[in-house]
Design an enzyme around this catalytic site. Sequence first.
Site, PDB file in Angstrom:
ATOM      1  CE  LYS A   1      28.348  41.383  52.845  1.00 45.74           C
ATOM      2  NZ  LYS A   1      27.937  42.753  53.215  1.00 45.74           N
TER       3      LYS A   1
ATOM      4  CG  LEU B   1      32.999  29.828  50.613  1.00 43.74           C
ATOM      5  CD1 LEU B   1      33.276  28.323  50.569  1.00 43.74           C
ATOM      6  CD2 LEU B   1      32.985  30.326  52.041  1.00 43.74           C
TER       7      LEU B   1
ATOM      8  CB  CYS C   1      41.538  38.533  47.422  1.00 48.02           C
ATOM      9  SG  CYS C   1      42.966  37.881  46.533  1.00 48.02           S
TER      10      CYS C   1
ATOM     11  CB  ILE D   1      43.156  50.160  43.010  1.00 45.64           C
ATOM     12  CG1 ILE D   1      43.187  49.105  44.123  1.00 45.64           C
ATOM     13  CG2 ILE D   1      41.907  49.973  42.153  1.00 45.64           C
ATOM     14  CD1 ILE D   1      42.066  49.241  45.144  1.00 45.64           C
TER      15      ILE D   1
ATOM     16  CD  GLU E   1      47.426  60.255  44.491  1.00 42.11           C
ATOM     17  OE1 GLU E   1      47.328  60.831  45.588  1.00 42.11           O
ATOM     18  OE2 GLU E   1      46.828  59.201  44.201  1.00 42.11           O
TER      19      GLU E   1
ATOM     20  CG  HIS F   1      73.776  33.997  32.672  1.00 41.63           C
ATOM     21  ND1 HIS F   1      73.594  35.361  32.676  1.00 41.63           N
ATOM     22  CD2 HIS F   1      74.231  33.676  31.437  1.00 41.63           C
ATOM     23  CE1 HIS F   1      73.942  35.843  31.495  1.00 41.63           C
ATOM     24  NE2 HIS F   1      74.336  34.843  30.725  1.00 41.63           N
TER      25      HIS F   1
END
Length: 467
Positions: free
Chosen positions: A44, A47, A51, A188, A207, A444
Amino acid sequence: MATPDNGDSGTTGFDVLVLGAGSGGYACALRAAQLGLRVGLVEKGPLGGTCLHVGCIPTKALLHAAEVADSARESAQFGVRATFDGIDMAAVNSYKDGVVGRLFKGLSGLIASRGITVIEGEGRMTGPREVTVGGSTYSGRHLVLASGSYSRTLPGLEIDGERVITSEQALRLDRVPTSVVVLGGGVIGVEFASVWRSFGADVTIVEALPRLVAAEDAASSKALERAFRKRGIAFRTGTAFQSVKTTDTGVAVTVKGGDVIEAELLLVAVGRGPSTDGLGYAEQGVAMERGFVLADERCRTNLDGVYAVGDIVPGLQLAHRGFAQGIFVAEDIAGLDPRPIDEAGIPRVTYSHPELASVGLTEDDAAATYGADAIETLTYDLGGNGRSQILKTQGFVKLVRRTDGPVVGIHLAGDRVGELIGEAQLIYGWEGYPEDVAPLVHAHPTQNEALGEAHLALAGKPLHAHS
């Protein structure tokens, strides 16, 4: 070359019909077409899904802009004279949108070149292996559900899009807020907190769980919390949200205990929910739980010929998990008998400053699985790594192994460590022993050396590490 199908009626049959063109859906479509199957792809929106357009890609573009801002602000420590004059959000957004646009154009061309039929519009499952879009009905010998996810909120917490926003709305901001409360200290939340702090905002994370990025190893959480304190990012863990009110200047957020935190914006980053409501899944008999589609290790639902991939399936909500599942399903349909995906072997990266990266089991999970006396851990400090010293980053490589057995978890903290997760994934996936990795020569000076040094130490022959 494929063209979008906007027919008004009739039934079109495919070998594989995919509902959703996000990471899992388009990967399935591309691989199935590559294997010679006739593919229909219903979408819908644009494409690429979450993400590409409002998730991984644009947020990482913002994080890179934040890194550039920090580099300009802190250039004197490298002997470079530069000034930081501020953030031009219009230009930042132009850069971000340009990245997304180029990738979208490339994906669209790739899908067209594979002969995939793109069906534009909102699809709904209306039969065992049937999807209706507008006035047209499409069927497939196999149906793949890949409808993705949306930004969750909390009961009673209304998103107004102006003062109280989601991550999608945060990506469209035309200014740098002076202050933000970030509700949620997962991936996020901490990524946006990192961006906004680099851009100059005052940030407070709230949190409910005991630590930031609680799904990661405890050592990684502690490293991130320590770095955020130094950066001036405030956070309150073990603190539940109670309510929010709008004020003349922004929002007033009340947390458990009655404390009020005022800011210009509240970002709601409490996770993502499965986009399955109203799509006909339950009505057609698809087994579901809390809105998620239940699927087995081969991504099969309880209905014959119906698969589910990506964020609608319980587990890690990561684009590359969706990619892998989509490819797996295409190959399974084609009869290639692919090996099921090991969820613990899916790499995880938090792109904050500093970054966190991991694969396999945390120390706690390994102890619960094998017994605390049957595992060993080793932490190699990046302070002994030359490239990390050059970059002026701090952090570590932490290894978790079964005693006298393979490495079952690798955890990294520090700037740019996400780029090290490829080798870490191979070590875990191939059940490598420290003694297997120790002889490998690492260039290295690179941060990649830190993986080699950690395995040398765990194999009993530490070089640039204390025994």
